[in-house]
Write a protein that holds these residues in place. Structure first.
Motif, mmCIF file in Angstrom:
data_model
loop_
_atom_site.group_PDB
_atom_site.id
_atom_site.type_symbol
_atom_site.label_atom_id
_atom_site.label_comp_id
_atom_site.label_asym_id
_atom_site.label_seq_id
_atom_site.Cartn_x
_atom_site.Cartn_y
_atom_site.Cartn_z
ATOM 1 N N VAL A 118 -110.813 -63.098 -24.819
ATOM 2 C CA VAL A 118 -110.084 -61.622 -25.134
ATOM 3 C C VAL A 118 -111.410 -60.890 -25.184
ATOM 4 N N PRO A 119 -111.664 -60.275 -24.017
ATOM 5 C CA PRO A 119 -112.679 -59.345 -23.894
ATOM 6 C C PRO A 119 -112.501 -57.998 -24.643
ATOM 7 N N PHE A 120 -113.628 -57.758 -25.650
ATOM 8 C CA PHE A 120 -113.580 -56.565 -26.419
ATOM 9 C C PHE A 120 -113.203 -55.374 -25.478
ATOM 10 N N THR A 121 -114.025 -55.259 -24.335
ATOM 11 C CA THR A 121 -113.948 -54.089 -23.727
ATOM 12 C C THR A 121 -112.592 -53.769 -23.009
ATOM 13 N N SER A 122 -111.631 -54.614 -23.158
ATOM 14 C CA SER A 122 -110.415 -54.511 -22.659
ATOM 15 C C SER A 122 -109.314 -53.697 -23.607
ATOM 16 N N PHE A 123 -109.816 -53.465 -24.836
ATOM 17 C CA PHE A 123 -109.163 -52.806 -25.811
ATOM 18 C C PHE A 123 -109.456 -51.388 -26.245
ATOM 19 N N SER A 124 -108.795 -50.649 -26.856
ATOM 20 C CA SER A 124 -108.810 -49.274 -27.128
ATOM 21 C C SER A 124 -109.735 -49.269 -28.449
ATOM 22 N N ASP A 125 -109.721 -49.981 -29.417
ATOM 23 C CA ASP A 125 -110.444 -50.104 -30.419
ATOM 24 C C ASP A 125 -110.551 -51.565 -30.859
ATOM 25 N N ARG A 126 -111.419 -52.030 -32.039
ATOM 26 C CA ARG A 126 -111.537 -53.211 -32.456
ATOM 27 C C ARG A 126 -110.377 -53.654 -33.144
ATOM 28 N N SER B 254 -119.411 -69.835 -34.161
ATOM 29 C CA SER B 254 -120.910 -70.225 -33.794
ATOM 30 C C SER B 254 -121.208 -69.539 -32.523
ATOM 31 N N GLY B 255 -122.177 -68.585 -32.568
ATOM 32 C CA GLY B 255 -122.639 -67.854 -31.391
ATOM 33 C C GLY B 255 -121.889 -66.402 -31.329
ATOM 34 N N PHE B 256 -120.690 -66.280 -31.887
ATOM 35 C CA PHE B 256 -120.025 -65.107 -31.739
ATOM 36 C C PHE B 256 -120.837 -63.847 -32.551
ATOM 37 N N ALA C 117 -113.574 -66.762 -26.399
ATOM 38 C CA ALA C 117 -114.764 -65.799 -26.637
ATOM 39 C C ALA C 117 -114.438 -64.466 -26.316
ATOM 40 N N ASP C 118 -115.035 -63.759 -26.662
ATOM 41 C CA ASP C 118 -114.748 -62.112 -26.396
ATOM 42 C C ASP C 118 -115.433 -61.696 -24.982
ATOM 43 N N ARG C 119 -115.999 -62.756 -24.350
ATOM 44 C CA ARG C 119 -116.145 -62.661 -23.142
ATOM 45 C C ARG C 119 -116.451 -63.894 -22.193
ATOM 46 N N GLU C 120 -116.810 -63.983 -20.758
ATOM 47 C CA GLU C 120 -116.655 -65.177 -20.190
ATOM 48 C C GLU C 120 -117.974 -65.827 -20.816
ATOM 49 N N GLU D 95 -105.162 -59.158 -30.699
ATOM 50 C CA GLU D 95 -105.017 -59.888 -29.723
ATOM 51 C C GLU D 95 -105.686 -61.257 -29.761
ATOM 52 N N LEU D 96 -106.917 -61.244 -30.422
ATOM 53 C CA LEU D 96 -107.780 -62.335 -30.589
ATOM 54 C C LEU D 96 -107.102 -63.305 -31.586
ATOM 55 N N LEU D 97 -106.656 -62.496 -32.705
ATOM 56 C CA LEU D 97 -105.835 -63.382 -33.701
ATOM 57 C C LEU D 97 -104.472 -64.409 -33.220
#
Length: 167
Positions: free
Chosen positions: A26-34, A56-58, A6-9, A40-42
């Motif tokens: 992999v929290p989106f807010t931990s990175f400088s850009d998309r 689903s739900g993302f 997920a991109d958050r807990e 990192e998510l990949l």
């Protein structure tokens, strides 16, 4: 191998843990850009050697590089009978339009918004007095059933991820 990311807990992490399914965030807010986040998510997804990625739900748009690396083995659900009511508020939009029916869809993710090939979908009536929450609850039941069936069909080789299901 199965893993849940997920991109958050997420509440689903507890469920996964109860069944011994590994998780990652992999929290989106931990990175400088998309793009940095997407890289990192990949990397995390590829670490698990996924044959199929289910979003689903993302509720976040993925960078084109992520989509290109995984598509067409990248699928998502949507609470509408696509191409009707794409976007983050499909249920609210169906109610606002006065639709007599909406639906649930399973799609291959592309770089558009809910615009990829449709793998499965089903109509759901909008009932008199439906609230967004009540309608969404009915849609979720169908969405989950369609998702499970789609995954089984993909695993059994009876659903081609590159061909759109006729509407």
């Amino acid at each position: 191998m199965v893993a849940i990311g997920a991109d958050r807990e997420a509440d689903g992490f507890e469920h996964a843990e109860a069944y011994g399914i590994p998780t990652f965030s992999v929290p989106f807010t931990s990175f400088s850009d998309r793009d940095a986040w997407g890289a990192e998510l990949l990397s995390q997804v590829q670490q698990w050697g996924a044959d199929l990625v289910v979003l689903s739900g993302f509720m976040r748009l993925l960078p084109p590089r992520f989509v290109a690396a995984l598509s067409p083995n990248l699928i998502n659900t949507h609470p509408a009978y696509l191409p009707e009511f794409p976007g983050a508020h499909g249920v609210r939009d169906a109610l606002a339009a006065g639709a007599s029916q909406t639906g649930a869809s399973v799609i291959v993710v592309d770089n558009g918004v809910d615009s990829g090939p449709i793998l499965a979908q089903e109509r759901i009536p909008v009932l008199a007095g439906d609230t967004e929450s009540a309608l969404h609850d009915r849609i979720k039941v169908v969405e989950r059933r369609l998702l499970v069936q789609s995954i089984l069909d993909i695993a059994n080789g009876t659903l081609d991820l590159t061909e759109k299901t006729p509407a």
